[in-house]
Design a protein around this motif. Structure first.
Motif, short mmCIF file in Angstrom:
data_model
loop_
_atom_site.label_atom_id
_atom_site.label_comp_id
_atom_site.label_asym_id
_atom_site.label_seq_id
_atom_site.Cartn_x
_atom_site.Cartn_y
_atom_site.Cartn_z
N GLY A 1 0.79 -1.22 0.00
CA GLY A 1 0.00 0.00 0.00
C GLY A 1 0.82 1.26 0.00
O GLY A 1 0.33 2.34 -0.33
N ALA A 2 2.11 1.16 0.39
CA ALA A 2 2.98 2.33 0.46
C ALA A 2 4.42 1.84 0.45
O ALA A 2 4.69 0.67 0.77
N PRO A 3 5.38 2.69 0.08
CA PRO A 3 6.77 2.23 0.03
C PRO A 3 7.27 1.80 1.41
O PRO A 3 7.19 2.55 2.37
N HIS A 4 7.76 0.58 1.46
CA HIS A 4 8.30 0.03 2.71
C HIS A 4 9.05 -1.25 2.36
O HIS A 4 9.01 -1.73 1.23
N LEU A 5 9.74 -1.81 3.33
CA LEU A 5 10.42 -3.09 3.16
C LEU A 5 9.76 -4.14 4.05
O LEU A 5 9.71 -3.97 5.27
N HIS A 6 9.26 -5.20 3.43
CA HIS A 6 8.78 -6.35 4.18
C HIS A 6 9.97 -7.29 4.38
O HIS A 6 10.63 -7.67 3.41
N TYR A 7 10.22 -7.67 5.63
CA TYR A 7 11.45 -8.38 5.96
C TYR A 7 11.13 -9.60 6.83
O TYR A 7 10.27 -9.54 7.71
N GLU A 8 11.86 -10.70 6.58
CA GLU A 8 11.69 -11.92 7.37
C GLU A 8 13.05 -12.56 7.65
O GLU A 8 13.97 -12.49 6.83
N GLN A 9 13.13 -13.22 8.81
CA GLN A 9 14.25 -14.11 9.12
C GLN A 9 13.67 -15.52 9.27
O GLN A 9 12.63 -15.71 9.91
N ARG A 10 14.37 -16.50 8.68
CA ARG A 10 13.88 -17.88 8.70
C ARG A 10 14.98 -18.84 9.14
O ARG A 10 16.15 -18.66 8.82
N ARG A 11 14.55 -19.84 9.89
CA ARG A 11 15.44 -20.92 10.32
C ARG A 11 14.83 -22.22 9.80
O ARG A 11 13.78 -22.66 10.25
N GLY A 12 15.49 -22.81 8.78
CA GLY A 12 14.89 -23.97 8.13
C GLY A 12 13.61 -23.56 7.44
O GLY A 12 13.56 -22.56 6.71
N TRP A 13 12.53 -24.32 7.68
CA TRP A 13 11.25 -24.01 7.05
C TRP A 13 10.49 -22.92 7.79
O TRP A 13 9.47 -22.42 7.30
N ASP A 14 10.93 -22.55 9.00
CA ASP A 14 10.11 -21.73 9.88
C ASP A 14 10.56 -20.27 9.93
O ASP A 14 11.76 -19.97 10.02
N LYS A 15 9.58 -19.37 9.92
CA LYS A 15 9.87 -17.98 10.24
C LYS A 15 10.07 -17.87 11.74
O LYS A 15 9.41 -18.56 12.52
N VAL A 16 10.98 -16.99 12.15
CA VAL A 16 11.27 -16.81 13.57
C VAL A 16 11.28 -15.32 13.89
O VAL A 16 11.30 -14.47 13.00
N GLU A 17 11.28 -15.02 15.18
CA GLU A 17 11.37 -13.62 15.60
C GLU A 17 12.67 -13.02 15.08
O GLU A 17 13.74 -13.60 15.21
N THR A 18 12.57 -11.84 14.49
CA THR A 18 13.76 -11.17 14.00
C THR A 18 14.62 -10.68 15.17
O THR A 18 14.11 -10.18 16.17
N HIS A 19 15.93 -10.85 15.01
CA HIS A 19 16.91 -10.34 15.97
C HIS A 19 17.83 -9.37 15.22
O HIS A 19 18.23 -9.65 14.09
N PHE A 20 18.16 -8.28 15.87
CA PHE A 20 19.07 -7.31 15.28
C PHE A 20 20.15 -6.95 16.29
O PHE A 20 19.85 -6.57 17.43
N ASP A 21 21.40 -7.09 15.85
CA ASP A 21 22.55 -6.80 16.71
C ASP A 21 22.48 -7.62 18.00
O ASP A 21 22.84 -7.15 19.08
N GLY A 22 21.95 -8.85 17.88
CA GLY A 22 21.91 -9.76 19.01
C GLY A 22 20.70 -9.62 19.92
O GLY A 22 20.57 -10.39 20.88
N ALA A 23 19.79 -8.69 19.63
CA ALA A 23 18.62 -8.47 20.49
C ALA A 23 17.34 -8.76 19.73
O ALA A 23 17.21 -8.40 18.55
#
Length: 219
Positions: free
Chosen positions: A173-195
């Protein structure tokens, strides 16, 4: 006088079809074997135990503050990135960690939303997107890029390397970045700089602010 008259079926010429059938069986077997091998190449690595979580960084420029958000129906663990200040269109999208590009193309359809026509028709799916394999079954995905990615499948990228520009292709709907982190087949909570980012569910709207530490390595 009439010549001799013959009755019944005409003489059939025998043809040898077994070699053709045998060749067809062999070809089908080879195709099946190739398909199984192809599936194994994709599936087997994903079944291995995950390696340690890479030290992922935000996929945006070092030192900038960005809004991280989600909303009901977005899907658990998905994160949308919006800049707090400045123009959104065309902002650099960076690799969160070093790895190998496994996808660089179009997911779904592009639609018609551009900087010149921001209210144009939506497309489907993720539009221009990139997927990076970081080893140990870890992957990141970057969707809704403005234009064809700046990287190619098979290319090695370093953390902080630009892989595309922020846009609104696909179902956006508007300019943005959709982002995901995945482990194997599963999406997981994103971590940034270890947090952990804190975005784990889409049962409610969440809006956070984080500062990117995706900075050039100090030599």
């Amino acid at each position: 006088m009439l010549g001799p008259v013959t009755t019944g079926h005409p003489t059939r010429v025998r043809t040898h079809r077994r070699p053709r059938r045998r060749t067809l069986v062999i070809l089908l077997a080879l195709v099946a074997a190739a398909a199984v091998a192809g599936v194994a190449v994709v599936v087997v690595p994903m079944l291995r135990p995950a390696g340690p979580r890479p030290l992922f960084q935000m996929p945006v420029t070092c030192g900038e503050t960005w809004q991280l958000s989600t909303y009901p129906g977005h899907d658990d663990y998905d994160v949308d990135f919006f800049p707090i200040e400045g123009e959104s269109w065309g902002r650099p999208v960076l690799a969160s960690y070093g790895g190998t590009v496994t996808v660089a193309g179009i997911n779904g359809s592009l639609g018609g939303r551009t900087p010149e026509n921001p209210e144009g028709p939506r497309g489907r799916g993720g539009g221009y997107w990139v997927k990076i394999d970081h080893g140990g079954t870890w992957e990141t995905q970057y969707l809704h890029l403005l234009e064809p990615p700046l990287v190619e499948v098979g290319q090695k990228v370093a953390q902080g390397e630009q892989i595309g520009r922020l846009g609104s292709t696909g179902n956006s709907g508007a300019p943005h970045l959709h982002y995901e982190q995945r482990r194997g087949w599963d999406k997981v909570e994103t971590h940034f700089d270890g947090a952990p980012s804190g975005i784990t569910t889409d049962d409610r709207e969440q809006i956070l602010r984080r500062v990117s530490n995706n900075c050039p390595a100090v030599s």
